[in-house]
Design a protein around this motif. Structure first.
Motif, short mmCIF file in Angstrom:
data_model
loop_
_atom_site.label_atom_id
_atom_site.label_comp_id
_atom_site.label_asym_id
_atom_site.label_seq_id
_atom_site.Cartn_x
_atom_site.Cartn_y
_atom_site.Cartn_z
N ARG A 72 -2.51 4.70 -2.03
CA ARG A 72 -3.96 4.85 -2.16
C ARG A 72 -4.41 4.79 -3.62
NH1 ARG A 72 -6.65 6.74 2.41
NH2 ARG A 72 -5.26 7.23 4.16
N ARG A 73 -5.49 4.03 -3.80
CA ARG A 73 -6.23 3.98 -5.07
C ARG A 73 -7.70 4.00 -4.70
NH1 ARG A 73 -5.96 -0.76 -9.83
NH2 ARG A 73 -7.82 -0.04 -10.93
N TYR A 74 -8.54 4.60 -5.50
CA TYR A 74 -9.96 4.82 -5.16
C TYR A 74 -10.11 5.70 -3.92
CZ TYR A 74 -10.45 0.41 -7.85
OH TYR A 74 -10.37 -0.59 -8.79
N GLY A 75 -9.06 6.40 -3.50
CA GLY A 75 -9.09 7.17 -2.27
C GLY A 75 -8.96 6.30 -1.03
N GLN A 76 -8.66 5.00 -1.21
CA GLN A 76 -8.58 4.04 -0.11
C GLN A 76 -7.19 3.40 -0.08
OE1 GLN A 76 -11.20 3.53 1.99
NE2 GLN A 76 -12.42 5.03 0.86
N ILE A 77 -6.83 2.85 1.05
CA ILE A 77 -5.53 2.19 1.21
C ILE A 77 -5.55 0.84 0.52
CG2 ILE A 77 -3.93 1.17 2.88
CD1 ILE A 77 -4.86 3.32 4.87
N ILE A 78 -4.57 0.61 -0.37
CA ILE A 78 -4.42 -0.68 -1.04
C ILE A 78 -3.17 -1.42 -0.57
CG2 ILE A 78 -5.71 0.07 -3.07
CD1 ILE A 78 -2.99 0.26 -4.55
N GLY A 79 -2.40 -0.80 0.32
CA GLY A 79 -1.18 -1.42 0.83
C GLY A 79 -0.22 -0.34 1.29
N PHE A 80 1.01 -0.77 1.58
CA PHE A 80 2.02 0.14 2.09
C PHE A 80 3.33 -0.07 1.33
CE2 PHE A 80 -1.14 -0.51 5.30
CZ PHE A 80 -1.32 0.74 5.86
N ALA A 81 4.01 1.03 1.04
CA ALA A 81 5.26 0.95 0.29
C ALA A 81 6.29 0.14 1.08
CB ALA A 81 5.80 2.35 0.00
N SER A 82 6.83 -0.90 0.47
CA SER A 82 7.85 -1.72 1.13
C SER A 82 9.24 -1.13 0.97
CB SER A 82 7.81 -3.15 0.58
OG SER A 82 8.02 -3.14 -0.83
N GLN A 83 9.35 -0.11 0.13
CA GLN A 83 10.59 0.64 -0.06
C GLN A 83 10.21 2.01 -0.62
OE1 GLN A 83 12.04 -2.29 -3.00
NE2 GLN A 83 12.19 -0.63 -4.47
N ALA A 84 11.14 2.92 -0.61
CA ALA A 84 10.85 4.25 -1.16
C ALA A 84 10.54 4.15 -2.65
CB ALA A 84 12.03 5.18 -0.93
N ILE A 85 9.51 4.90 -3.10
CA ILE A 85 9.09 4.88 -4.50
C ILE A 85 9.16 6.30 -5.03
CG2 ILE A 85 7.22 4.28 -6.09
CD1 ILE A 85 6.07 2.46 -3.90
N ARG A 86 9.80 6.46 -6.20
CA ARG A 86 9.95 7.78 -6.80
C ARG A 86 8.78 8.07 -7.74
NH1 ARG A 86 14.87 5.57 -7.95
NH2 ARG A 86 14.44 5.70 -10.18
N PRO A 87 8.47 9.36 -7.99
CA PRO A 87 7.43 9.69 -8.97
C PRO A 87 7.75 9.08 -10.33
CG PRO A 87 8.12 11.64 -7.75
CD PRO A 87 9.08 10.56 -7.38
N GLY A 88 6.72 8.50 -10.97
CA GLY A 88 6.90 7.91 -12.29
C GLY A 88 7.27 6.45 -12.27
N GLN A 89 7.54 5.88 -11.09
CA GLN A 89 7.93 4.48 -11.02
C GLN A 89 6.71 3.55 -11.00
OE1 GLN A 89 10.64 4.09 -7.61
NE2 GLN A 89 12.30 3.76 -9.07
N VAL A 91 4.40 0.80 -9.62
CA VAL A 91 4.03 0.39 -8.26
C VAL A 91 3.36 -0.98 -8.37
CG1 VAL A 91 2.67 0.94 -6.22
CG2 VAL A 91 3.75 2.77 -7.52
N HIS A 92 4.03 -1.99 -7.79
CA HIS A 92 3.49 -3.34 -7.88
C HIS A 92 4.08 -4.17 -6.74
CE1 HIS A 92 1.01 -6.27 -9.72
NE2 HIS A 92 1.93 -6.89 -10.46
N SER A 93 4.07 -5.49 -6.89
CA SER A 93 4.44 -6.38 -5.80
C SER A 93 5.88 -6.23 -5.34
CB SER A 93 4.16 -7.84 -6.19
OG SER A 93 4.75 -8.14 -7.44
N HIS A 94 6.74 -5.63 -6.17
CA HIS A 94 8.14 -5.46 -5.78
C HIS A 94 8.34 -4.32 -4.79
CE1 HIS A 94 7.44 -2.72 -9.11
NE2 HIS A 94 8.48 -2.01 -8.73
N ASN A 95 7.34 -3.42 -4.70
CA ASN A 95 7.49 -2.29 -3.77
C ASN A 95 6.20 -1.93 -3.03
OD1 ASN A 95 6.05 -1.11 -5.87
ND2 ASN A 95 7.74 0.21 -6.56
N GLY A 376 -2.28 -6.28 -13.20
CA GLY A 376 -2.08 -5.01 -12.52
C GLY A 376 -2.56 -4.94 -11.09
N LEU A 377 -3.19 -6.01 -10.58
CA LEU A 377 -3.65 -6.01 -9.20
C LEU A 377 -2.55 -6.56 -8.29
CD1 LEU A 377 -7.28 -7.36 -9.72
CD2 LEU A 377 -6.58 -5.00 -9.30
N THR A 378 -2.26 -5.86 -7.21
CA THR A 378 -1.12 -6.22 -6.37
C THR A 378 -1.54 -6.89 -5.08
OG1 THR A 378 0.05 -4.29 -7.24
CG2 THR A 378 1.00 -5.35 -5.30
N THR A 379 -2.48 -6.32 -4.34
CA THR A 379 -2.89 -6.85 -3.04
C THR A 379 -4.37 -7.19 -3.05
OG1 THR A 379 -3.52 -4.72 -2.10
CG2 THR A 379 -1.18 -5.36 -1.92
#
Length: 524
Positions: A72-89, A91-95, A376-379
């Motif tokens: 979520r960005r802007y409080g809205q869904i921008i996509g879904f994690a394609s793999q587990a993401i850790r804090p601090g990582q 977030v872009h087209s690879h995940n 920086g825009l992914t989807t």
């Protein structure tokens, strides 16, 4: 529900000095970096440590995100994690990937009465005999088919002030003679949607207020016959609208000479204009964003949205477009639809695009360009949420198909592709007498006969490409000005531009080559 203008910026008016990241909504599980961050950097406000390199404008996970979980960005869904993401990582087209989800359209629940501005704003416009108001004063040369493009350009070149200054000597009130050519007009269904769209576009330009007179040139044997073009658009040959074909003129050389003579005949009347004070309600502004980055939805787009709200309060019109770039965020616009029927019209255009992409083996998520992703825009969902911020918070008062004449006041939507030249061409055909264009990567664009004002999303771009930019919205990120302050400043800039102040793109001569009608039909 919040509009996609970040909660932090709304609350504080600008980004605090020294901020390393921006949280746009309390429900977000990512933040946006203002600087390039290296591994090991601590972000105290989020209690996370950066893992890996984070480019400026890109997203950082603020907590663990499971594979398949919504991001979520802007409080809205921008996509879904394609793999587990850790804090601090990063977030872009690879995940981060697209995924379907239910939108709550809630037609009209956020529509509200428009509060008129207490003091009317004005600009110095050109009032045509029929009451239309222009921001520029050109003579236009349009073509029915690609085959007449060379002749049209040769005629316009004869009147270029940088090559033949004597040709327009004594006609100081004429901004120029421009040839707007295209690559279609033949090899298409004579009764199909594609030709109807082309004719509607050419008709919109032929009667545009910013043209004092228009010359239409054809080859003679094309599918897009000039008599039918004029008839379908309610146009007639007159002193301000002349038409002929190369074949009837006797070939290229004679056609060029005939065109030059016709333009000469048009010049005295075209020059007989004087700007006068008119209400801002006569402004019709096409809203565009191109070369967007991760800051577009934080700085330039919200600034433009603030200016749009001011314009609407003064009785003016703004055209939001680029249907693929509202995809996934359309539910935020349907909530502001003035009527339920208008909301349904907007959703119908989304469904048309889903079908159109399906028929052509394309995907709506193909939209973010390489430059968008580098910024920086992914989807497309993320891009759309930032893109609709250009429309401010005003009601959506009508929905139009491509190049249809815009009659409603306020914020309207026109169905267009996301590709800027095609989209803006449709807006100008609909009556836009000014274009306002936000960019984060540094798009260079113009749109004759309407001036195009360019807004930079970040100060680095403004410094690097100041030659092309009219306003720096990066001051929001720098913390030196608020969205409201820059929105008011932009509104005044738009009035000044409408009054004749040249935009940067006009000074560079942009505008003729960017004319690009939407080619929908199969070419045979």
């Amino acid at each position: 529900m919040l509009t996609p203008i970040e909660e932090q910026v709304i609350a504080k008016g600008s980004v605090p000095r020294g901020a390393r990241v921006i949280r746009l909504h309390p429900d977000d599980n990512v933040v946006v970096s203002l600087d390039q961050l290296v591994s090991g950097t601590t972000i105290a406000d989020e209690a996370i440590t950066v893992s890996g390199l984070i480019p400026p404008g890109h997203k950082i996970a603020t907590r663990g995100i499971e594979a398949g979980e919504a991001v979520r960005r802007y409080g809205q869904i921008i996509g879904f994690a394609s793999q587990a993401i850790r804090p601090g990582q990063h977030v872009h087209s690879h995940n981060l990937a697209m995924g379907d989800f239910v939108r709550d359209y809630a037609f009209g629940v956020e529509a509200r009465d428009t509060v008129p501005a207490p003091q009317p704003a004005h600009f110095e416009g050109i009032v045509r005999e029929d009451g239309r108001v222009a921001t520029r004063n050109y003579i236009g040369i349009l073509t029915s088919v690609n085959c007449s493009a060379t002749v049209a350009r040769a005629i316009a070149d004869h009147f270029r002030r940088d090559i033949h200054p004597e040709a327009l000597a004594g006609f100081a009130q004429v901004d120029g003679v421009v040839a707007l050519t295209h690559g279609s007009g033949c090899g298409i269904d004579a009764e199909g949607e594609g030709l109807a769209t082309l004719q509607r576009t050419l008709g919109g330009y032929a009667c545009h207020a910013n043209f004092a007179a228009v010359l239409v040139i054809g080859l003679g044997c094309e599918t897009n016959q000039i008599p039918k073009l004029l008839a379908t658009q309610g146009l007639k040959d007159s002193g301000t609208l002349r038409a002929f074909t190369i074949q009837d003129a006797g070939g290229t050389t004679r056609a060029i000479a005939q065109g030059i003579e016709l333009v000469r005949q048009m010049l005295p009347a075209a020059n007989h204009v004087k700007r006068q004070r008119v209400p801002a309600s006569h402004l019709v502004i096409g809203l565009q964003c191109g070369g967007s980055d991760g800051y577009s939805g934080i700085s330039a787009n919200p600034v433009l949205g603030a200016a749009v709200d001011l314009l609407v309060a003064h009785g003016g019109t703004a055209i939001l477009s680029e249907t693929p770039e509202i995809y996934g965020a359309e539910h935020l616009l349907t909530r502001r639809a003035q009527t339920v029927a208008i909301g349904h019209k907007l959703v119908a255009r989304i469904r048309w695009w889903e079908d159109y992409c399906g028929r052509n083996g394309a995907q709506m998520n193909n939209n973010p360009s390489a430059g968008n992703k580098a910024g920086g825009l992914t989807t497309v969902l993320e891009k759309s949420l930032g893109g609709i911020a250009k429309g401010g918070s005003s009601n959506v008062t009508e929905v139009y198909e491509y190049a249809q004449p815009v009659k409603a006041r306020g914020l309207v939507f026109m169905d267009t592709p996301g590709y800027d030249p095609i989209s803006a061409t449709g807006q100008v055909a609909g009556g836009a007498n000014l274009i306002c264009f936000t960019t984060g990567r540094g798009s260079a664009y113009g749109c004759a006969p309407s001036p195009s004002v360019k807004l930079a999303t970040n100060t680095a771009l403004m410094q690097r490409q100041a030659d092309d930019m009219d306003l720096n919205c990066g001051e929001v990120l720098d913390g030196t000005k608020s969205i409201a302050e820059l929105g008011a400043e932009l509104f005044q800039l738009l009035l000044a531009t409408a009054s004749g102040r040249p935009s940067r793109s006009e000074l560079h001569g942009y505008g003729q080559n960017e004319f690009m009608p939407w080619q929908i039909s199969v070419i045979t």
